[in-house]
Write a protein that holds these residues in place. Structure first.
Motif, mmCIF file in Angstrom:
data_model
loop_
_atom_site.group_PDB
_atom_site.id
_atom_site.type_symbol
_atom_site.label_atom_id
_atom_site.label_comp_id
_atom_site.label_asym_id
_atom_site.label_seq_id
_atom_site.Cartn_x
_atom_site.Cartn_y
_atom_site.Cartn_z
ATOM 1 N N ASN A 4 0.852 -1.185 0.000
ATOM 2 C CA ASN A 4 0.000 0.000 0.000
ATOM 3 C C ASN A 4 0.887 1.234 0.000
ATOM 4 O OD1 ASN A 4 -2.397 -1.435 0.127
ATOM 5 N ND2 ASN A 4 -2.289 -1.608 2.347
ATOM 6 N N LEU A 5 0.614 2.142 -0.922
ATOM 7 C CA LEU A 5 1.393 3.372 -0.999
ATOM 8 C C LEU A 5 0.973 4.325 0.101
ATOM 9 C CD1 LEU A 5 1.316 4.126 -4.819
ATOM 10 C CD2 LEU A 5 3.142 3.059 -3.517
ATOM 11 N N PRO A 7 -0.357 7.682 1.622
ATOM 12 C CA PRO A 7 -1.340 8.584 1.004
ATOM 13 C C PRO A 7 -0.707 9.732 0.222
ATOM 14 C CG PRO A 7 -1.870 8.193 3.308
ATOM 15 C CD PRO A 7 -0.567 7.513 3.037
ATOM 16 N N GLU A 10 -0.132 8.620 -3.456
ATOM 17 C CA GLU A 10 -1.263 8.172 -4.266
ATOM 18 C C GLU A 10 -1.596 9.179 -5.360
ATOM 19 O OE1 GLU A 10 -3.528 5.441 -3.866
ATOM 20 O OE2 GLU A 10 -2.465 4.529 -2.189
ATOM 21 N N GLY A 11 -1.569 8.722 -6.600
ATOM 22 C CA GLY A 11 -1.988 9.545 -7.720
ATOM 23 C C GLY A 11 -1.030 10.657 -8.114
ATOM 24 N N GLN A 67 -0.331 3.566 -14.264
ATOM 25 C CA GLN A 67 -1.193 4.738 -14.316
ATOM 26 C C GLN A 67 -2.555 4.330 -14.870
ATOM 27 O OE1 GLN A 67 -0.618 7.810 -13.107
ATOM 28 N NE2 GLN A 67 1.277 6.976 -12.315
ATOM 29 N N GLU A 70 -6.904 0.429 -11.649
ATOM 30 C CA GLU A 70 -7.749 0.541 -10.451
ATOM 31 C C GLU A 70 -7.658 -0.708 -9.652
ATOM 32 O OE1 GLU A 70 -11.566 2.233 -10.930
ATOM 33 O OE2 GLU A 70 -10.984 3.218 -12.753
#
Length: 70
Positions: A4-5, A7, A10-11, A67, A70
């Motif tokens: 898990n990255l 926060p 993220e993005g 990229q 989901e």
């Protein structure tokens, strides 16, 4: 490796050197030294230095998510 990255990653395609220091668990000064010596991947845009997230994750042995995946 599937992790898990944090926060803050993220993005995002790039982060600041200060944010990279937090991710790496080193001081801000150590992170800037790593950028200067080429140990930490970076881009200079004008007067600003940013760290691309994908190469930073690869440096840590984590495969970045694709990229748009989901």
């Amino acid at each position: 490796m599937n992790v898990n990255l944090p926060p803050e990653l993220e993005g995002r395609l790039t982060i600041s050197v200060t944010e990279a220091a937090k991710v790496l668990g080193v001081s801000r000064d150590q992170a800037y030294l790593g950028v200067r010596t080429g140990e930490i991947p970076s881009l200079k845009i004008g007067a600003r230095i940013v760290v691309p997230v994908a190469p930073l994750l690869r440096l840590l042995g984590v495969e970045p998510p694709e990229q748009g995946a989901e």
